[in-house]
Design an enzyme around this catalytic site. Structure first.
Site, PDB file in Angstrom:
ATOM      1  N   THR A 156       0.831  -1.203   0.000  1.00 12.73           N
ATOM      2  CA  THR A 156       0.000   0.000   0.000  1.00 12.73           C
ATOM      3  C   THR A 156       0.864   1.252   0.000  1.00 12.73           C
ATOM      4  O   THR A 156       0.627   2.188  -0.774  1.00 12.73           O
ATOM      5  CB  THR A 156      -0.901   0.017   1.251  1.00 12.73           C
ATOM      6  OG1 THR A 156      -1.706  -1.159   1.268  1.00 12.73           O
ATOM      7  CG2 THR A 156      -1.809   1.241   1.245  1.00 12.73           C
ATOM      8  N   TYR A 211     -13.305  -3.927  -2.355  1.00 12.63           N
ATOM      9  CA  TYR A 211     -14.458  -3.496  -3.148  1.00 12.63           C
ATOM     10  C   TYR A 211     -15.484  -4.616  -3.306  1.00 12.63           C
ATOM     11  O   TYR A 211     -16.566  -4.545  -2.740  1.00 12.63           O
ATOM     12  CB  TYR A 211     -14.077  -2.927  -4.524  1.00 12.63           C
ATOM     13  CG  TYR A 211     -15.273  -2.328  -5.225  1.00 12.63           C
ATOM     14  CD1 TYR A 211     -15.850  -1.158  -4.748  1.00 12.63           C
ATOM     15  CD2 TYR A 211     -15.863  -2.953  -6.316  1.00 12.63           C
ATOM     16  CE1 TYR A 211     -16.978  -0.625  -5.346  1.00 12.63           C
ATOM     17  CE2 TYR A 211     -16.981  -2.429  -6.919  1.00 12.63           C
ATOM     18  CZ  TYR A 211     -17.545  -1.268  -6.432  1.00 12.63           C
ATOM     19  OH  TYR A 211     -18.669  -0.746  -7.015  1.00 12.63           O
ATOM     20  N   LYS A 223      -0.210  -9.717   8.400  1.00 13.19           N
ATOM     21  CA  LYS A 223      -0.007  -8.319   8.789  1.00 13.19           C
ATOM     22  C   LYS A 223      -1.366  -7.827   9.266  1.00 13.19           C
ATOM     23  O   LYS A 223      -2.293  -7.668   8.476  1.00 13.19           O
ATOM     24  CB  LYS A 223       0.485  -7.490   7.602  1.00 13.19           C
ATOM     25  CG  LYS A 223       0.587  -6.003   7.887  1.00 13.19           C
ATOM     26  CD  LYS A 223       0.936  -5.218   6.623  1.00 13.19           C
ATOM     27  CE  LYS A 223       0.962  -3.720   6.903  1.00 13.19           C
ATOM     28  NZ  LYS A 223       1.241  -2.922   5.670  1.00 13.19           N
TER      29      LYS A 223
END
Length: 297
Positions: A48, A111, A165
């Site tokens: 990210t 999404y 994570k």
């Protein structure tokens, strides 16, 4: 017990772009060297923080290959290859495996999301296809999809799913996951401000944004926790918690890129659209934090 990919701090490395959105390869190489010199235990490429969501498949793989080449085996390189399209994730992951990465970071589907059953089936399918260490990435604030502790327990039975994570912000949930999975699943904090409590519960370390700015300090914090030196770890955490929080005063990685630019580490603070630079007010606020910690004059 499964093999641990790394213990300590893995830096979620930024990708430096110029004003046209082109990758600055010389600066990316410099960042890799600074991280290794700072003592980090792993580098995460194209996560990210690396803005992989704005990269083409070709560019994504070129960036991973570049970081693997420059790391030269000195630290493990973990490639972010997760997707909301499971088939695409498998294809990208197999390509990354061929480039010599040490592990994969697989974000939950975003999404379209999925159910807990869907998480089990899709992650098992990916892991069985790639046959290499997979670190799951749970960040419901971004994806709208949360891995439950019982789901982690089932996923941990897969020999290639070795870690997660965890960035769900729920320390009690992390405690349940660690209790239920034991040595079958390593847990890394996905939030810098939760490294201390998660490692106290048995976590292996952190995948960090903060370490882009201060790799040695985050390494020292995790090393202290590994040795059981809570006094040192607590002192470091208390000293830097305001800066850890400050690096999230805007959408990641906008603030960390701004910080590195203000510090002179990089020549640019640009992200790729739709991300943009910080407002002048927030730039000044971040500058104040950097001055407080002696990182800018």
């Amino acid at each position: 017990m499964k093999n641990t990919v790394f213990s300590g701090v893995g830096t979620a490395l930024i990708t430096p772009f110029n004003c046209r959105g082109e990758i600055l390869w010389d600066e990316l190489e410099k960042l890799v060297e600074l991280q290794i010199a700072g003592g980090v235990d792993a580098i995460i490429a194209c996560g990210t923080t690396g803005e992989a969501a704005t990269m083409s498949g070709e560019e994504h793989l070129k960036t991973i290959a570049f970081i693997v080449e420059k790391a030269k085996g000195r630290v493990p390189v973990i490639a972010g290859t997760g997707s909301n399209d499971t088939r695409f994730c498998v294809d990208l992951s197999l390509e990354a495996k061929g480039l010599g990465v040490d592990g994969l970071l697989l974000v939950t589907p975003y999404y379209n999301k999925t159910s807990q059953k869907g998480l089990l089936e899709s992650f098992d399918y990916i892991a069985d296809c790639v046959e290499m260490p997979c670190i799951l990435y749970n960040v419901p604030s971004r994806t709208g999809c949360n891995i439950q502790p019982a789901t982690y327990r089932e996923l941990s039975k897969n020999p290639y799913i070795v870690a997660t994570k965890e960035a769900n912000g729920d320390t009690a949930s992390v405690a349940r996951t660690i209790a239920m999975c034991g040595d079958d699943l390593d847990v890394y904090s996905g939030e810098d401000s939760q490294v201390l409590p998660i490692m106290a519960l048995g976590g292996k370390g952190v995948i960090s944004v903060f370490s882009n700015v201060l790799p040695q300090e985050m390494h020292s914090l995790t090393a202290a926790m590994e040795k059981g030196d809570l006094e040192t770890a607590r002192a470091l955490n208390n000293r830097y918690i305001d800066l850890m929080d400050g690096l999230f005063m805007d959408v990641n990685p906008i603030p960390v890129k701004e910080a590195l630019w203000q510090m002179g580490t990089t020549s640019t603070n640009f992200c790729r659209m739709p991300l943009t630079t910080m407002t002048e007010e927030k730039q000044a606020q971040l500058s104040g934090l950097l001055k407080k910690h002696g990182l800018v004059s």
